[in-house]
Design an enzyme around this catalytic site. Sequence first.
Site, PDB file in Angstrom:
ATOM      1  N   LEU A  11      -1.184   9.672 -12.964  1.00  9.37           N
ATOM      2  CA  LEU A  11      -0.656   8.311 -13.049  1.00  9.37           C
ATOM      3  C   LEU A  11      -1.248   7.450 -11.936  1.00  9.37           C
ATOM      4  CD1 LEU A  11       3.113   9.067 -13.797  1.00  9.37           C
ATOM      5  CD2 LEU A  11       1.293   8.508 -15.416  1.00  9.37           C
ATOM      6  N   GLY A  50       0.126  10.427  -6.988  1.00 10.29           N
ATOM      7  CA  GLY A  50      -0.551  10.554  -5.696  1.00 10.29           C
ATOM      8  C   GLY A  50       0.396  10.315  -4.538  1.00 10.29           C
ATOM      9  N   ASP A  75      -1.064   4.324   2.100  1.00 15.47           N
ATOM     10  CA  ASP A  75      -2.264   3.775   2.752  1.00 15.47           C
ATOM     11  C   ASP A  75      -2.277   2.260   2.815  1.00 15.47           C
ATOM     12  OD1 ASP A  75      -2.579   3.316   0.039  1.00 15.47           O
ATOM     13  OD2 ASP A  75      -4.753   3.540   0.108  1.00 15.47           O
ATOM     14  N   ASN A  87      -2.816   0.173   0.578  1.00 22.91           N
ATOM     15  CA  ASN A  87      -3.934  -0.298  -0.240  1.00 22.91           C
ATOM     16  C   ASN A  87      -5.273  -0.279   0.500  1.00 22.91           C
ATOM     17  OD1 ASN A  87      -4.481  -1.021  -2.904  1.00 22.91           O
ATOM     18  ND2 ASN A  87      -4.685  -3.192  -2.395  1.00 22.91           N
ATOM     19  N   HIS A 102      -7.190   2.427   0.622  1.00 24.75           N
ATOM     20  CA  HIS A 102      -8.074   3.274  -0.197  1.00 24.75           C
ATOM     21  C   HIS A 102      -7.848   2.934  -1.673  1.00 24.75           C
ATOM     22  CE1 HIS A 102      -9.076   5.699   3.324  1.00 24.75           C
ATOM     23  NE2 HIS A 102      -7.787   5.727   3.603  1.00 24.75           N
ATOM     24  N   CYS A 125      -7.152   7.442  -6.054  1.00 25.29           N
ATOM     25  CA  CYS A 125      -6.541   8.412  -6.981  1.00 25.29           C
ATOM     26  C   CYS A 125      -7.250   8.405  -8.335  1.00 25.29           C
ATOM     27  CB  CYS A 125      -5.055   8.106  -7.151  1.00 25.29           C
ATOM     28  SG  CYS A 125      -4.077   8.287  -5.642  1.00 25.29           S
ATOM     29  N   LEU A 175       1.928   3.067 -15.704  1.00 26.01           N
ATOM     30  CA  LEU A 175       3.232   2.708 -16.240  1.00 26.01           C
ATOM     31  C   LEU A 175       3.144   1.324 -16.895  1.00 26.01           C
ATOM     32  CD1 LEU A 175       5.669   3.833 -13.384  1.00 26.01           C
ATOM     33  CD2 LEU A 175       4.792   5.159 -15.307  1.00 26.01           C
ATOM     34  N   VAL A 183       1.426  -2.328  -7.900  1.00 22.69           N
ATOM     35  CA  VAL A 183       1.276  -1.021  -7.251  1.00 22.69           C
ATOM     36  C   VAL A 183       2.619  -0.612  -6.667  1.00 22.69           C
ATOM     37  CG1 VAL A 183       0.085   0.302  -5.453  1.00 22.69           C
ATOM     38  CG2 VAL A 183      -1.130  -1.484  -6.723  1.00 22.69           C
ATOM     39  N   LEU A 184       3.133   0.545  -7.095  1.00 18.05           N
ATOM     40  CA  LEU A 184       4.432   1.031  -6.641  1.00 18.05           C
ATOM     41  C   LEU A 184       4.271   2.238  -5.732  1.00 18.05           C
ATOM     42  CD1 LEU A 184       6.471   0.856  -9.985  1.00 18.05           C
ATOM     43  CD2 LEU A 184       6.278  -0.885  -8.206  1.00 18.05           C
TER      44      LEU A 184
END
Length: 346
Positions: free
Chosen positions: A209, A229, A233, A235, A237, A241, A255, A268-269
């Site tokens: 995911l 994952g 970080d 964001n 990197h 994943c 999702l 991004v969660l």
Amino acid sequence: MTCFTMTAKKGSKMTTAENKQILSMEEESSLEIPKQEDEIPSHISDAIKVEDNTTTEDPPTLSKRQLKKLKKKAQWEEKKKEKRQKEREKCKLKRLTAKIEGTPLGPSRKELKRNKANKSPSDLKVAIDLDYDDLMIDKDVAKCVKQLLRIYTVNRRSRMPANLHFTGIKLDGRIHEVLKKNDGYEHWDVQWVYQSYSENFTNDEIVYLTSDSDEILKEIDPTKIYIIGGLVDHNHHKGLCYDRAKKLSLKTARLPLTEHVDMKTRTVLSTYHVFEILLRLSEGKSWAEAILETIPVRKGAKLKESKETGVPAMSNGDIDIKEESLQNDVSNSTPIEDLIPQDITE
């Protein structure tokens, strides 16, 4: 060498005693005066010099920041047990008050002991990929482990706990060292895997995911293991994943956030929020309900307006949608003492 010679003046007469004195002075002057270095062997003098250097060398000094950290850590260790005891007493008082008032506080400890994943009717299987130990600073490693605690807690309190795996843990790595600070962690209702998830599951089973995927997850497939994952970080990197999954020829999915809600921020969660959405979905909730009950209010998520009915969008702060989730929040607002399994500590 200094030589002393004495010559008699022409026409002078010298006695026998004077001749003997002159000869003795010449013999003494002919003796070579030893140098100071020759009095002590060279290998001994060198050893003395080395020893003098080691004894006179100052020990390494710590910076003010390092000293401050050490002092703060020592103070924390001293207050840790006292703080834990106060939290337990506060929890007991809270439960007693709720019992008197008749307020539900979620499942009891006995019920939690019996609530095991191997007895759960849920088909959800999730693995947290923790093979990012070397890409996080110490502060983010601590945050990552804190999310693992929350994942374990919310799964333990669910009426349908998922089959949960923590994979890719490096033995004595930074994540492992932080986990060790939680007494009894190895007895959690979690599958501990000290190797990559790819060595435990086949590629056909795995769905990684990631928000960078073009595929949308529509429903939970009981034959799949969903990989999340475990990377904190901020964001730094981006797309890591997704790239790792593609290199291993793994299926990926994201999702359906934008398909069900409008958000003010990026989609991004955190690892914990992704897991909880899947958990709520497996409990029978719709995607919209699971998303709105899980993601933070600060993201400003609102239900998409239906094109057919024209029903106005509702946010995850509205009472109608959040009425049931408020009760869940009470039961899921776990005190620190509950982050450690009670069946181990008791």
